[in-house]
Design an enzyme around this catalytic site. Sequence first.
Site, mmCIF file in Angstrom:
data_model
loop_
_atom_site.group_PDB
_atom_site.id
_atom_site.type_symbol
_atom_site.label_atom_id
_atom_site.label_comp_id
_atom_site.label_asym_id
_atom_site.label_seq_id
_atom_site.Cartn_x
_atom_site.Cartn_y
_atom_site.Cartn_z
ATOM 1 N N GLU A 115 0.665 -1.223 0.001
ATOM 2 C CA GLU A 115 0.014 -0.053 0.056
ATOM 3 C C GLU A 115 0.744 1.285 0.096
ATOM 4 O O GLU A 115 0.532 2.263 0.466
ATOM 5 C CB GLU A 115 -1.016 -0.030 1.173
ATOM 6 C CG GLU A 115 -2.008 -1.209 1.068
ATOM 7 C CD GLU A 115 -2.933 -1.053 2.173
ATOM 8 O OE1 GLU A 115 -3.666 -0.016 2.145
ATOM 9 O OE2 GLU A 115 -3.417 -1.990 2.774
ATOM 10 N N ARG A 152 -8.102 0.324 -5.469
ATOM 11 C CA ARG A 152 -7.025 -0.360 -4.613
ATOM 12 C C ARG A 152 -7.250 -2.249 -4.860
ATOM 13 O O ARG A 152 -8.264 -2.559 -4.524
ATOM 14 C CB ARG A 152 -7.110 -0.228 -3.210
ATOM 15 C CG ARG A 152 -6.418 -1.316 -2.220
ATOM 16 C CD ARG A 152 -4.863 -1.102 -2.391
ATOM 17 N NE ARG A 152 -4.280 -1.886 -1.296
ATOM 18 C CZ ARG A 152 -3.049 -2.794 -1.637
ATOM 19 N NH1 ARG A 152 -2.560 -2.482 -2.815
ATOM 20 N NH2 ARG A 152 -2.684 -3.426 -0.904
ATOM 21 N N GLN A 189 3.400 -6.887 0.022
ATOM 22 C CA GLN A 189 3.189 -7.886 1.079
ATOM 23 C C GLN A 189 4.405 -8.514 1.602
ATOM 24 O O GLN A 189 5.031 -9.096 0.719
ATOM 25 C CB GLN A 189 1.870 -8.434 1.217
ATOM 26 C CG GLN A 189 0.618 -7.719 1.180
ATOM 27 C CD GLN A 189 0.367 -6.800 0.134
ATOM 28 O OE1 GLN A 189 0.868 -6.907 -1.082
ATOM 29 N NE2 GLN A 189 -0.525 -5.711 0.326
ATOM 30 N N THR A 218 -0.268 2.297 -8.304
ATOM 31 C CA THR A 218 -0.903 3.774 -8.890
ATOM 32 C C THR A 218 0.270 4.489 -9.552
ATOM 33 O O THR A 218 -0.049 5.007 -10.502
ATOM 34 C CB THR A 218 -1.248 4.641 -7.584
ATOM 35 O OG1 THR A 218 -2.119 3.928 -6.652
ATOM 36 C CG2 THR A 218 -1.936 5.928 -7.879
ATOM 37 N N ASP A 278 7.344 -4.524 -11.230
ATOM 38 C CA ASP A 278 6.565 -4.143 -10.246
ATOM 39 C C ASP A 278 6.257 -5.355 -9.431
ATOM 40 O O ASP A 278 5.944 -6.192 -9.988
ATOM 41 C CB ASP A 278 5.222 -3.625 -10.451
ATOM 42 C CG ASP A 278 4.132 -3.256 -9.255
ATOM 43 O OD1 ASP A 278 4.794 -3.174 -8.065
ATOM 44 O OD2 ASP A 278 3.013 -3.102 -9.449
#
Length: 369
Positions: free
Chosen positions: A54, A188, A214, A59, A210
């Site tokens: 996050e 998200r 987590q 994005t 990318d």
Amino acid sequence: MGDCWRWCHHTCVCCLSEEEKKSIAVDKEIQRILKQQKKKETKEVKILLLGAGESGKTTFIRQMRIIHGQGFSEEDRKGFAKCIFQNIFTAIKAMTGAMIMLKIPYANRDNELYAQFLQDVNTVQVTQLEPRYVDAIRRLWADPGIRVCYSRRCEYQLLDSTEYYMSNLDRIARQDYIPTEQDVLRVRFPTTGIHDYSFTIKNVTLRIVDVGGQKSERRKWIHCFENVTSLIFLASLSEYDQVLEERETINRMKESLALFYTTIHSPWFHSTSIILFLNKTDILADKIQTSDLNKYFPSFTGRRQSPDDAQDFILKEYEQKAINREKKEERKALYPHFTCATDTNNIRRVFNDIKDTVLLKSLRDYGII
């Protein structure tokens, strides 16, 4: 015999006239230049995109697609609608669940029934916002109790885009709804696995890799580290008062700082340019007004409600991690930038800056220019 003579004539220099020799030399030089040009044009700069969960990596990739790729067509954007609806349900269910956990009463007791009604909905099966859902969500978001719960969002897991989607609920609930680019940027869903995205800028292919942020995803990173020219590490400025979703005893920013240290001092990145994006400046500016940074990081002595002081402090925390604990004289060179990944103009400006400095250096170091 004639064919043999012609072959000899064209391959043996002694059989050629000066003019023919010159012509062949020019032809070879042209072929050499074309081959070199083709090699240069197909040259690839590999950028690894890392960061904790996050932090805004996905994005950022979407912004690159808008700025340097083909953007999102109407059909592309329509494909995000279901996920946006599910984000809205995820957010309202997180808040109504937190109302019970935090023992916050509803101002309107009838809203307890609406909360239970939405809790019973299977979020994964939501494909549209039915009027009865919209009415219940609207009533709950207007309840002062829910607003108190929202102000205490650091005490539970809540999507950053919650307020944005709730404020745009009427538009999103329309029958003819087509997500905007901003809607798409804010949606998200966790990145699992490894994803490659390529963009061509001035005959150079930027390949951005990318990976999942987590903890459970990090073991998959290692084989991505080869031939990386630059590393972009994204860190959220606003997570100083939050805990990990996977382990609720660990502060998110402290986890990100630890991950940053182990990443940049890895032998894999000995000669790699380290670009640090301190992301979510907009959320920090809002959060710092009500959530005291000093409570979570006692060494912060700046003005309590100053976004600038908070940004400077957090930047220094990351800069401290550039020093190798075992070899104090070793300090990694960082290229830090404050970013707002949902702001296209901000990301365009920042990326142009790193393209003209850090990436230009990488292109020279690797002999691409």
